[in-house]
Scaffold this motif. Structure first.
Motif, mmCIF file in Angstrom:
data_model
loop_
_atom_site.group_PDB
_atom_site.id
_atom_site.type_symbol
_atom_site.label_atom_id
_atom_site.label_comp_id
_atom_site.label_asym_id
_atom_site.label_seq_id
_atom_site.Cartn_x
_atom_site.Cartn_y
_atom_site.Cartn_z
ATOM 1 N N ASN A 90 -0.305 39.233 -4.628
ATOM 2 C CA ASN A 90 1.087 39.672 -4.828
ATOM 3 C C ASN A 90 1.188 41.091 -5.365
ATOM 4 O OD1 ASN A 90 2.110 37.158 -3.936
ATOM 5 N ND2 ASN A 90 1.789 36.295 -5.976
ATOM 6 N N SER A 91 0.167 41.909 -5.059
ATOM 7 C CA SER A 91 0.249 43.329 -5.380
ATOM 8 C C SER A 91 -0.405 44.123 -4.256
ATOM 9 C CB SER A 91 -0.453 43.642 -6.707
ATOM 10 O OG SER A 91 -1.864 43.646 -6.552
ATOM 11 N N ALA A 92 -0.053 45.389 -4.162
ATOM 12 C CA ALA A 92 -0.615 46.242 -3.114
ATOM 13 C C ALA A 92 -2.125 46.376 -3.248
ATOM 14 C CB ALA A 92 0.041 47.625 -3.174
ATOM 15 N N PHE A 181 3.936 44.798 16.302
ATOM 16 C CA PHE A 181 4.430 45.562 15.153
ATOM 17 C C PHE A 181 3.508 46.701 14.711
ATOM 18 C CE2 PHE A 181 5.921 41.090 14.565
ATOM 19 C CZ PHE A 181 7.265 41.312 14.852
ATOM 20 N N GLY A 182 2.266 46.687 15.126
ATOM 21 C CA GLY A 182 1.326 47.732 14.722
ATOM 22 C C GLY A 182 0.793 47.579 13.315
ATOM 23 N N ARG A 183 1.111 46.458 12.655
ATOM 24 C CA ARG A 183 0.706 46.226 11.277
ATOM 25 C C ARG A 183 0.977 44.769 10.939
ATOM 26 N NH1 ARG A 183 5.506 49.751 8.283
ATOM 27 N NH2 ARG A 183 7.294 48.575 9.076
ATOM 28 N N HIS A 184 0.630 44.373 9.717
ATOM 29 C CA HIS A 184 0.931 43.023 9.237
ATOM 30 C C HIS A 184 2.272 43.060 8.501
ATOM 31 C CE1 HIS A 184 -2.959 41.248 10.227
ATOM 32 N NE2 HIS A 184 -3.573 42.260 9.656
ATOM 33 N N PRO A 185 3.363 42.637 9.125
ATOM 34 C CA PRO A 185 4.683 42.781 8.488
ATOM 35 C C PRO A 185 4.829 42.020 7.182
ATOM 36 C CG PRO A 185 4.936 42.420 10.840
ATOM 37 C CD PRO A 185 3.493 42.161 10.518
ATOM 38 N N HIS A 186 4.073 40.929 6.997
ATOM 39 C CA HIS A 186 4.256 40.165 5.765
ATOM 40 C C HIS A 186 3.774 40.935 4.534
ATOM 41 C CE1 HIS A 186 0.016 39.125 6.668
ATOM 42 N NE2 HIS A 186 -0.098 38.839 5.385
ATOM 43 N N ARG A 187 3.093 42.057 4.751
ATOM 44 C CA ARG A 187 2.664 42.895 3.623
ATOM 45 C C ARG A 187 3.703 43.956 3.250
ATOM 46 N NH1 ARG A 187 -3.511 44.561 5.471
ATOM 47 N NH2 ARG A 187 -4.285 42.438 5.888
ATOM 48 N N ASN A 188 4.713 44.137 4.064
ATOM 49 C CA ASN A 188 5.595 45.297 3.890
ATOM 50 C C ASN A 188 6.208 45.385 2.496
ATOM 51 O OD1 ASN A 188 5.069 45.988 6.520
ATOM 52 N ND2 ASN A 188 7.085 45.399 7.320
ATOM 53 N N GLN A 189 6.739 44.283 2.001
ATOM 54 C CA GLN A 189 7.410 44.323 0.699
ATOM 55 C C GLN A 189 6.437 44.725 -0.401
ATOM 56 O OE1 GLN A 189 9.409 40.694 -0.350
ATOM 57 N NE2 GLN A 189 10.352 41.556 -2.186
ATOM 58 N N LEU A 191 3.725 46.418 -0.142
ATOM 59 C CA LEU A 191 3.253 47.785 0.040
ATOM 60 C C LEU A 191 4.379 48.808 -0.059
ATOM 61 C CD1 LEU A 191 0.674 47.254 2.933
ATOM 62 C CD2 LEU A 191 0.225 47.510 0.485
ATOM 63 N N GLY A 192 5.595 48.341 -0.292
ATOM 64 C CA GLY A 192 6.722 49.240 -0.485
ATOM 65 C C GLY A 192 7.149 49.974 0.771
ATOM 66 N N ARG A 193 6.981 49.341 1.930
ATOM 67 C CA ARG A 193 7.379 50.003 3.168
ATOM 68 C C ARG A 193 8.523 49.211 3.804
ATOM 69 N NH1 ARG A 193 1.495 48.770 6.086
ATOM 70 N NH2 ARG A 193 1.946 46.591 6.607
ATOM 71 N N SER A 195 10.937 47.332 6.430
ATOM 72 C CA SER A 195 10.721 46.504 7.604
ATOM 73 C C SER A 195 11.780 46.792 8.658
ATOM 74 C CB SER A 195 10.775 45.022 7.242
ATOM 75 O OG SER A 195 9.715 44.657 6.392
ATOM 76 N N THR A 196 11.377 46.706 9.908
ATOM 77 C CA THR A 196 12.351 46.764 10.988
ATOM 78 C C THR A 196 13.094 45.429 11.055
ATOM 79 O OG1 THR A 196 10.829 45.879 12.646
ATOM 80 C CG2 THR A 196 10.785 48.269 12.264
ATOM 81 N N ALA A 197 14.172 45.391 11.814
ATOM 82 C CA ALA A 197 14.914 44.143 11.975
ATOM 83 C C ALA A 197 14.032 43.068 12.600
ATOM 84 C CB ALA A 197 16.153 44.388 12.835
ATOM 85 N N ALA A 198 13.216 43.469 13.570
ATOM 86 C CA ALA A 198 12.313 42.503 14.213
ATOM 87 C C ALA A 198 11.290 41.974 13.223
ATOM 88 C CB ALA A 198 11.626 43.149 15.410
ATOM 89 N N GLU A 199 10.785 42.846 12.362
ATOM 90 C CA GLU A 199 9.820 42.401 11.355
ATOM 91 C C GLU A 199 10.474 41.456 10.355
ATOM 92 O OE1 GLU A 199 6.536 45.980 11.041
ATOM 93 O OE2 GLU A 199 8.448 46.239 10.002
ATOM 94 N N GLU A 200 11.701 41.742 9.949
ATOM 95 C CA GLU A 200 12.397 40.854 9.022
ATOM 96 C C GLU A 200 12.565 39.460 9.630
ATOM 97 O OE1 GLU A 200 16.005 42.845 8.079
ATOM 98 O OE2 GLU A 200 15.064 44.238 6.644
ATOM 99 N N THR A 201 12.869 39.408 10.913
ATOM 100 C CA THR A 201 12.995 38.109 11.592
ATOM 101 C C THR A 201 11.662 37.385 11.608
ATOM 102 O OG1 THR A 201 14.815 38.907 12.973
ATOM 103 C CG2 THR A 201 13.588 36.983 13.763
ATOM 104 N N TYR A 202 10.608 38.113 11.924
ATOM 105 C CA TYR A 202 9.268 37.522 11.961
ATOM 106 C C TYR A 202 8.878 36.977 10.590
ATOM 107 C CZ TYR A 202 4.167 37.508 11.711
ATOM 108 O OH TYR A 202 2.854 37.161 11.470
ATOM 109 N N VAL A 203 9.068 37.758 9.551
ATOM 110 C CA VAL A 203 8.684 37.332 8.208
ATOM 111 C C VAL A 203 9.505 36.117 7.777
ATOM 112 C CG1 VAL A 203 8.667 38.008 5.773
ATOM 113 C CG2 VAL A 203 7.834 39.599 7.512
#
Length: 216
Positions: A90-92, A181-189, A191-193, A195-203
């Motif tokens: 739960n941390s970067a 997505f070119g990355r693991h979207p579940h890490r976005n929050q 890592l402080g990056r 998310s696109t709308a599509a990534e938010e739906t996926y997560v």
């Protein structure tokens, strides 16, 4: 550390992370339970208690000399790729060691250390950084990972092959995510990056490959 003490620590890590040891006669249900334990955070508490200091040393580069030995390299990959996720969950910082683990895995594939590993489960864990580490070459690495896992599944004892075929499917599923997505979207929050709308739906669906493995 001298070689003797290094070897003792490697053994402690490998014996902890692989309770099935090196026998290919492991019971199928027992082996699957070990994989669940490894892949779904079941070891977090014990890792944090036993290996936090060691994980910090590895992350600082103080244990890089372990990579001179196949077992030492695998132990170091476990610490950097797996123990880091438990110690710093739960941390970067949980993902900050991925490039170092990837470098170890790739070098082990080229210098014979991977092929020196005696069991399917050792080889699967050696290859984990190929799928975990984000980067421009991620899809190429996942293609390599899929081929490695196919080889492992074919070579595994017959009673264990369904487990390893499932891990082939998981690698394909990860590739689908990275292709999208070119990355693991579940890490976005973490890592402080953004998310696109599509990534938010996926997560929001929480259908992550690492949570669906062995489900067919």
């Amino acid at each position: 550390m001298n070689h003797g003490s290094d070897d003792r620590v490697w053994r402690e890590i490998l014996e902890f992370w692989f309770p099935e040891g090196r026998s290919l006669q492991i019971d199928t249900a027992v082996h699957k339970n070990h994989w669940y334990w490894r892949m779904r955070g079941g070891a977090d508490s014990e890792i944090t208690t036993r290996f936090s200091k060691l994980t910090a040393e590895a992350a600082a580069g103080h244990l890089d000399h372990w990579a001179s030995d196949p077992d030492g390299r695998l132990a170091l990959i476990i610490v950097l790729d797996q123990f880091s996720r438990s110690v710093w969950r739960n941390s970067a910082r949980a993902f900050a060691q991925d490039p170092a683990a990837l470098a170890l895995a790739l070098e082990g594939l080229s210098n014979g250390h991977y092929l020196a590993l005696p069991t399917p489960w050792f080889r699967i864990v050696h290859g984990l950084p190929l799928g975990h580490c984000e980067g421009a070459d991620h899809l190429d690495r996942l293609d390599l990972l899929i081929e490695l896992r196919k080889e492992i599944a074919v070579q595994a004892p017959g009673h264990l092959q369904p487990i390893y075929q499932s891990l082939v499917k998981q690698a394909h599923d990860v590739r689908t995510v990275i292709a999208a997505f070119g990355r693991h979207p579940h890490r976005n929050q973490l890592l402080g990056r953004p998310s696109t709308a599509a990534e938010e739906t996926y997560v929001a669906q929480r259908q992550f490959p690492h949570l669906r493995v062995f489900e067919g």
